[in-house]
Structures are given as C-alpha cells and as structure tokens.
Design an enzyme around this catalytic site. Sequence first.
Site, PDB file in Angstrom:
ATOM      1  N   THR A 185       0.847  -1.187   0.000  1.00 16.32           N
ATOM      2  CA  THR A 185       0.000   0.000   0.000  1.00 16.32           C
ATOM      3  C   THR A 185       0.884   1.238   0.000  1.00 16.32           C
ATOM      4  O   THR A 185       2.030   1.195   0.454  1.00 16.32           O
ATOM      5  CB  THR A 185      -0.906   0.062   1.235  1.00 16.32           C
ATOM      6  OG1 THR A 185      -0.061   0.074   2.383  1.00 16.32           O
ATOM      7  CG2 THR A 185      -1.829  -1.124   1.304  1.00 16.32           C
ATOM      8  N   GLU A 332      -6.447  -2.797  -0.162  1.00 18.01           N
ATOM      9  CA  GLU A 332      -6.799  -3.916   0.711  1.00 18.01           C
ATOM     10  C   GLU A 332      -7.976  -4.724   0.176  1.00 18.01           C
ATOM     11  O   GLU A 332      -8.240  -5.826   0.648  1.00 18.01           O
ATOM     12  CB  GLU A 332      -7.161  -3.382   2.113  1.00 18.01           C
ATOM     13  CG  GLU A 332      -5.980  -2.915   2.948  1.00 18.01           C
ATOM     14  CD  GLU A 332      -5.493  -1.499   2.598  1.00 18.01           C
ATOM     15  OE1 GLU A 332      -5.925  -0.947   1.560  1.00 18.01           O
ATOM     16  OE2 GLU A 332      -4.685  -0.955   3.364  1.00 18.01           O
ATOM     17  N   LYS A 439     -13.026  18.687  11.272  1.00 21.77           N
ATOM     18  CA  LYS A 439     -13.907  18.805  12.438  1.00 21.77           C
ATOM     19  C   LYS A 439     -13.899  20.251  12.892  1.00 21.77           C
ATOM     20  O   LYS A 439     -12.896  20.747  13.386  1.00 21.77           O
ATOM     21  CB  LYS A 439     -13.422  17.879  13.551  1.00 21.77           C
ATOM     22  CG  LYS A 439     -13.420  16.422  13.116  1.00 21.77           C
ATOM     23  CD  LYS A 439     -12.736  15.515  14.117  1.00 21.77           C
ATOM     24  CE  LYS A 439     -12.498  14.153  13.491  1.00 21.77           C
ATOM     25  NZ  LYS A 439     -11.114  13.926  13.094  1.00 21.77           N
ATOM     26  N   TRP A 444     -18.750  17.742  11.513  1.00 23.14           N
ATOM     27  CA  TRP A 444     -17.841  17.130  10.560  1.00 23.14           C
ATOM     28  C   TRP A 444     -18.132  17.688   9.180  1.00 23.14           C
ATOM     29  O   TRP A 444     -19.247  17.580   8.678  1.00 23.14           O
ATOM     30  CB  TRP A 444     -18.035  15.610  10.525  1.00 23.14           C
ATOM     31  CG  TRP A 444     -17.390  14.890  11.666  1.00 23.14           C
ATOM     32  CD1 TRP A 444     -16.976  15.447  12.835  1.00 23.14           C
ATOM     33  CD2 TRP A 444     -17.103  13.506  11.731  1.00 23.14           C
ATOM     34  NE1 TRP A 444     -16.437  14.481  13.644  1.00 23.14           N
ATOM     35  CE2 TRP A 444     -16.501  13.280  12.990  1.00 23.14           C
ATOM     36  CE3 TRP A 444     -17.277  12.433  10.870  1.00 23.14           C
ATOM     37  CZ2 TRP A 444     -16.078  12.022  13.397  1.00 23.14           C
ATOM     38  CZ3 TRP A 444     -16.873  11.176  11.271  1.00 23.14           C
ATOM     39  CH2 TRP A 444     -16.264  10.966  12.524  1.00 23.14           C
TER      40      TRP A 444
HETATM   41  P1  AMP Z   1      -5.564   2.917  -2.397  1.00 21.06           P
HETATM   42  O1  AMP Z   1      -5.481   1.833  -1.409  1.00 21.06           O
HETATM   43  O2  AMP Z   1      -4.289   3.657  -2.581  1.00 21.06           O
HETATM   44  O3  AMP Z   1      -6.152   2.445  -3.679  1.00 21.06           O
HETATM   45  O4  AMP Z   1      -6.567   4.014  -1.817  1.00 21.06           O
HETATM   46  C1  AMP Z   1      -7.877   3.674  -1.446  1.00 21.06           C
HETATM   47  C2  AMP Z   1      -8.595   4.887  -0.948  1.00 21.06           C
HETATM   48  O5  AMP Z   1      -8.864   5.798  -2.015  1.00 21.06           O
HETATM   49  C3  AMP Z   1      -9.948   4.579  -0.365  1.00 21.06           C
HETATM   50  O6  AMP Z   1      -9.878   4.098   0.954  1.00 21.06           O
HETATM   51  C4  AMP Z   1     -10.637   5.934  -0.471  1.00 21.06           C
HETATM   52  O7  AMP Z   1     -10.265   6.791   0.579  1.00 21.06           O
HETATM   53  C5  AMP Z   1     -10.076   6.489  -1.758  1.00 21.06           C
HETATM   54  N1  AMP Z   1     -11.032   6.250  -2.846  1.00 21.06           N
HETATM   55  C6  AMP Z   1     -10.976   5.316  -3.796  1.00 21.06           C
HETATM   56  N2  AMP Z   1     -12.036   5.415  -4.631  1.00 21.06           N
HETATM   57  C7  AMP Z   1     -12.802   6.431  -4.177  1.00 21.06           C
HETATM   58  C8  AMP Z   1     -14.046   7.031  -4.579  1.00 21.06           C
HETATM   59  N3  AMP Z   1     -14.728   6.609  -5.647  1.00 21.06           N
HETATM   60  N4  AMP Z   1     -14.520   8.059  -3.847  1.00 21.06           N
HETATM   61  C9  AMP Z   1     -13.849   8.502  -2.769  1.00 21.06           C
HETATM   62  N5  AMP Z   1     -12.684   8.000  -2.346  1.00 21.06           N
HETATM   63  C10 AMP Z   1     -12.157   6.973  -3.027  1.00 21.06           C
END
Ligand code: AMP
Length: 542
Positions: A185, A332, A439, A444
């Site tokens: 990640t 994940e 916040k 929020w």
């Molecule tokens: P990653 O593990 O780097 O792919 O990041 C995942 C994170 O990207 C998620 O937990 C979200 O916070 C954000 N994310 C992915 N897709 C979306 C979406 N369609 N809208 C808002 N946030 C998103």
Amino acid sequence: MSNPAFAAPSAYAYPLLLKQLLHTPLATAADQEIVYRDRCRYTYRDFRQRLGRLASALAARGVVPGQTVAVMDWDSHRYLEAFFAVPMMGAVLQTVNVRLAPEQILYTLNHARADLLLVNGEFLPLLAAIRDQLETVRGFILIADDPAALPAGFAGEYEALLAAARDDYDFPDFDENTRATTFYTTGTTGLPKGVYFSHRQLVLHTLATAAALGTAPDSGRLDRGDVYMPITPMFHVHAWGIPYVATLLGIKQVYPGRYEPDTLLRLIAAEQVSFSHCVPTILQMLLTSPAGQSADLAGWKVVIGGAALPKGLAAAALERGIDVFAGYGMSETCPILTLARAGSAGDAAAQVEARVKTGQPIPLVELRTVDEDLRDLPRDGRTAGEVLVRAPWLTQGYLDNPEAGAALWAGGYLHTGDIGSLDAGGTLQITDRLKDVIKTGGEWISSLELESLISQHPAVAEVAVIGLRDAKWGERPLALVVLKSGSSADAGAIRQVVQAAAEAGRISRYAVPERVDFVAALARTSVGKLNKKAMREAAGGG
Ligand code: AMP
C-alpha cells in the site's frame, strides 16, 4: 446429525485458479489482439504460448511454487504475462510500485522476500542504488523494448529467454487459496504495508466485476466489443483487476507503457480504445493537455477511482461525450467494491449527480456504515460513519504485520478508514477519509464535498481542501486551488461558491473557508492521489 450433502464425493473439485480464466477466451476469441504501444501486437493464442514459455524460463531459473517473483515494469503485454504465468506456476507475483522512493522499493522487496526480479531497463539506475542491499533476490531478468546489453549478474533478457523456452509448461492444479499476488500500500504514513490475494479471491473478483460491468445500464458497460486500455498502473492493485476481466471476456487489450498524454491519446484513437480507468488527475491531465483538447473522446467509457470523482471533472468529461463514472475500492480490497450506475436519461446535472456517486456494491460485496461502537447507521442517504465491508476477495491481513491486520479486521469486518453514507437503494457516498475529515465547531465537514463544489467554478482546474488546527473551532478548512491556465478568480469568488451552497442549506455554514490559497500544483502521492498529510504539514497546521 451429519449433513449428507457434505459427504458427497466430488469427481473434480475445480479449484478457482487464475488459469481457469483462460478457457473461454482461448476457445472463443483466440484471434483477439493484445497490443503494446506500437511495439508489439499478438493474439490470445500467442499469449497462451508465451505464458508457457515464461513459466518454463522461470522454472529453468529455479522458480518453484511458493517463491516470489517481483516485476518492475510499465504497463505492458509482459506485465500481463506475469499476471498469469507467475501465479499459475504456484509462485507469487509481487508488483513493485516503481514510483516509490528507492529505499521504499528496497524495503518492499526485502519484506516480501522476493526471489527473482524482472526489471525494465529504465529502472537499472534505481536498481543500482539498492542492489547490494537486497537480502533475498538471487536473480534478475532484464526487460527491454530494444536490444540491450545484459548487465552483470543478470540471468538473461526477457524476450531471449522466452524464445529459448518451451511453450508446453504444464500448469498444475493446486489449492485455490494459494497466494497469487502481493504488493504494498502507498499510504502517506509509516512503512508500506503488504497486502495479498489468493487465486480464489482474484477469480471471484474477476467474475463479480465482469458481472457488474456487463449488467450496467445503458452506460458504463463492458462487453466483448470493447477495447480495453488501463491508465491505472498494473503495479497498483493489478490495474484494479480489469486485465483479468478483459482476458476472461476475450476483449482486445492495449497496454500503453509509461503514461505519456500524447501516447495515450494516440493509442485511444489508433486502437479505438473504448474502456479505461484512471484516477481523476489523469483524466484531468488528458482533457487539458494540448493534444487532448481537440481529441475526439466521444463514447470512451472511463471508470474514475482511487479518489472521488469531482463534479467539475465529471461535467467536463460528459461534455466531451465521455461515459465517465465513479468506482470505489482500495488496495486492501483487491480493489473493487462499488461502481456508480447511471443510465443515459436525465439532464446534464442529473447525469453528473448519478455518475459521481461512489456507487452500488458489486455482487458478493456486503457494505455497512457504522458509528464508533460499530452499530449500524440508518440507510437514509445522510447519516455518515465508517464504511465496513465483507467480500470474498479482501486481503486477510498485512504481510508479517499481525497487529495492523487485526486492526484492519476489528469486529470481523474490514475497516476501510473511509466515511460515507448508504441510502435505501444501497448506494454508497463516501464523504471523506477518517483522517481527512474536517472537524469544526463540533461538526464534521466533508472535504470531498467542498472540493466537488469548488471544482465547479469555471476557473478552477484542481482543488484540495484540508483542515488546519484552530484554537477556537478545533479545525478550519483551507482550500488550495490550482487555476486553469489563462483563467483568474480571487478568494472571494471561490468562497462565494461554498457560501451559496451553505445558504441553500446544502452544506454546513461552518464549511465556508476563510482561507483560500492559490497554488501552482497540489502535493500528490506516488500514485497521483492528493497527499493531504503533506499539504497540512506545508500549511503549518497538521
Ligand atoms: P488505495 O489503497 O491507494 O487504492 O486508496 C484507497 C482509498 O482511495 C480509499 O480508501 C478511499 O479513501 C479512496 N477512494 C478510492 N475510490 C474512491 C471514490 N470513488 N470516492 C472517494 N474515495 C475513493
């Protein structure tokens, strides 16, 4: 009493292995094409042969089941070959994030105990910087588009090794729970964490994603007639798993190498690419690049994920005839959890609304939104809490990091770390990351909602909203705005957009930022996402 159904003998248990995805395309679409830039073009039939050759070549270099083969390459047909051949041997494919800092790449290779490394010649300088600190890698294979000298200590060059290898490698059956892939990640804090996926998980993710995309309403549908090109790197969550979906469906696939706007646009036109996926920044960059401004992109279907799809970007893409819609997931989660579902009816504003929704769960995904005590929140489309999920394809933990894995799975559901609300129709709307929510004054405020609002101002190219510490209010929003070239706007004009929404009751009055900073660019992570931690630090209020 024992259940007689359990005792029924099975003639062939049919483990869910990645190799099973190949039966249908090879039987029904063997002449379909796989293309790499303007460098290489071959059929699914050739692809299958090359999988055999790659496995034979790797086996000859000592790769046995359970070992880890790491890849450092741009998106290519070779990467697709590794996606299949390495796991099909019973080995684990590690997709290395080539945009990480060298010391982080070193950390991930050592942590995953990579045995063999396939490396594109472009990354040789990077490799040279870390090579003597690699603890487990005992062999290197060079990847090169053009003939290149073999560096010292390399076992061979990819094409030469394949040419010399037999194509009749016998891919065995084994337990479907065998680990197939791993990667790290790319968060903004701490060391990268390894996630991992089994054959069974990847097969089920592929089937569910194919079902969701194939049953989409009259927009955003993926089918046999499409031409697929990823614009999310293959090292990042298997390019969202869509290469597996495209292969299963026997779709023409186009791999663009390193992402350069002109190359991407040229391939879209020349190969008639009709289906892609990317983060918002990349679409923004393509639409506004000199070549992109005049390109005909009508009918191109694009899933936007990795971050929320801002309304301003959705509107701009729709105006160009792009069938754009949001998808949601994370490293994940393999990654796909939800896809926005929009028909083609409704006016422009309604289309934007439908397409920026985080989306509906794809088959087999169970979503919950919960309060701090993990109690379910009402599905009223308003009440927001952390999003929890179960699906067959979620990482079962983090590699060699049981504490972080236990926290991820606290209470038996995977904690996404995202805040969102569900409505009665099952549609999810993410409003923030837990750690990015602002916040203020006991409320929020959704930074994503603020960004989406501000993105609709005609002079705004990109925007990020972060919370800065404030003695009186706890936190206050700061909007960082990148203006479109040739456009101008002052802080008052930006504030006015939010003020109007607050007056209309669409957003809290606490959301109106006093401070709007105009910047040349926004801080980003290695995969192009907004790096709000860096922005908070730079603004002095983390
Ligand atoms: P990653 O593990 O780097 O792919 O990041 C995942 C994170 O990207 C998620 O937990 C979200 O916070 C954000 N994310 C992915 N897709 C979306 C979406 N369609 N809208 C808002 N946030 C998103």
